[in-house]
Design a protein around this motif. Structure first.
Motif, mmCIF file in Angstrom:
data_model
loop_
_atom_site.group_PDB
_atom_site.id
_atom_site.type_symbol
_atom_site.label_atom_id
_atom_site.label_comp_id
_atom_site.label_asym_id
_atom_site.label_seq_id
_atom_site.Cartn_x
_atom_site.Cartn_y
_atom_site.Cartn_z
ATOM 1 N N ASN A 139 9.858 -3.745 -16.849
ATOM 2 C CA ASN A 139 9.899 -2.416 -16.236
ATOM 3 C C ASN A 139 8.883 -1.467 -16.861
ATOM 4 O O ASN A 139 8.906 -0.272 -16.603
ATOM 5 N N GLN A 140 7.984 -2.015 -17.703
ATOM 6 C CA GLN A 140 6.948 -1.191 -18.289
ATOM 7 C C GLN A 140 5.802 -2.061 -18.811
ATOM 8 O O GLN A 140 5.998 -3.220 -19.150
ATOM 9 N N VAL A 141 4.611 -1.466 -18.828
ATOM 10 C CA VAL A 141 3.439 -2.068 -19.446
ATOM 11 C C VAL A 141 2.675 -0.955 -20.156
ATOM 12 O O VAL A 141 2.762 0.216 -19.783
ATOM 13 N N THR A 152 0.417 0.323 -9.195
ATOM 14 C CA THR A 152 1.487 -0.575 -8.753
ATOM 15 C C THR A 152 1.092 -2.047 -8.834
ATOM 16 O O THR A 152 1.956 -2.904 -9.014
ATOM 17 N N THR A 153 -0.207 -2.350 -8.753
ATOM 18 C CA THR A 153 -0.629 -3.751 -8.861
ATOM 19 C C THR A 153 -0.475 -4.286 -10.280
ATOM 20 O O THR A 153 -0.562 -5.492 -10.493
ATOM 21 N N TYR A 177 3.213 2.868 -19.080
ATOM 22 C CA TYR A 177 3.507 2.956 -17.649
ATOM 23 C C TYR A 177 4.864 2.314 -17.416
ATOM 24 O O TYR A 177 5.042 1.109 -17.569
ATOM 25 N N GLN A 178 5.852 3.144 -17.063
ATOM 26 C CA GLN A 178 7.205 2.665 -16.780
ATOM 27 C C GLN A 178 7.432 2.726 -15.289
ATOM 28 O O GLN A 178 7.093 3.694 -14.622
ATOM 29 N N TYR A 179 8.060 1.668 -14.748
ATOM 30 C CA TYR A 179 8.287 1.590 -13.304
ATOM 31 C C TYR A 179 9.658 1.036 -13.024
ATOM 32 O O TYR A 179 10.362 0.580 -13.877
ATOM 33 N N GLN A 199 2.317 -3.859 -12.092
ATOM 34 C CA GLN A 199 3.726 -4.109 -12.375
ATOM 35 C C GLN A 199 3.972 -5.606 -12.527
ATOM 36 O O GLN A 199 3.512 -6.401 -11.717
ATOM 37 N N MET A 200 4.689 -5.968 -13.599
ATOM 38 C CA MET A 200 4.963 -7.372 -13.887
ATOM 39 C C MET A 200 6.396 -7.713 -13.514
ATOM 40 O O MET A 200 7.311 -6.943 -13.831
ATOM 41 N N ASP A 230 3.252 6.580 -10.278
ATOM 42 C CA ASP A 230 2.460 5.352 -10.238
ATOM 43 C C ASP A 230 0.961 5.629 -10.287
ATOM 44 O O ASP A 230 0.156 4.707 -10.159
#
Length: 147
Positions: A130-132, A122-123, A145-147, A125-126, A63
């Motif tokens: 699962n990614q932006v 982390t702010t 950025y995958q989360y 994250q949508m 992150d």
């Protein structure tokens, strides 16, 4: 006896004055391993000047987005860096944030140094995704950025 009550009153005031939200009094551990948090702020994003440094490396580490910059100065330990994110989301697949790194460097030395700072993403994250994608001004390659 009077001195005892004064001492007791003083101890009570000192004890009550330390609140849990006072970071100078009662330190809280940083919840992330990153150096700083990214800041979503359209005004600061628009006003950020990126001409006083060169981005030399960008690495996504969980992150944390690690940005290395090079700039002239006397001591990179005196530099401060921020990551500002535009509030305007580019509607692509995946969605895309535009970002700028701010370097605060008030030194007028001619030596060139590098510094790396990591920013918590982390702010960004949508919900429902699962990614932006991050487009960093001054860096040619978008970061996924995958989360």
């Amino acid at each position: 006896m009077k001195q005892f009550f004064v001492l007791l009153l003083f101890m009570g005031i000192v004890t009550v004055s330390c609140k849990g939200d006072d970071s100078n009094c009662c330190p809280h551990p940083d919840p992330t391993n990153c150096n700083k948090f990214s800041v979503i702020d359209e005004t600061k994003y628009s006003q950020t000047d990126t001409s006083n440094y060169t981005i030399t490396n960008v690495v996504l580490n969980g992150d944390c987005l690690e940005i290395t910059i090079g700039a002239s100065g006397c001591d990179p330990n005196n530099w401060d860096m921020n990551l500002f994110v535009s509030e305007l989301i580019v509607e692509t697949n995946p969605a895309q944030y535009k970002t700028k790194t701010e370097l605060i460097n008030n030194e007028a030395c001619l030596a060139v140094f590098q510094k790396t700072v990591s920013f918590d993403l982390t702010t960004l994250q949508m919900p429902g995704a699962n990614q932006v994608q991050l487009t960093i001004e001054g860096w040619n390659t978008p970061i996924l950025y995958q989360y």
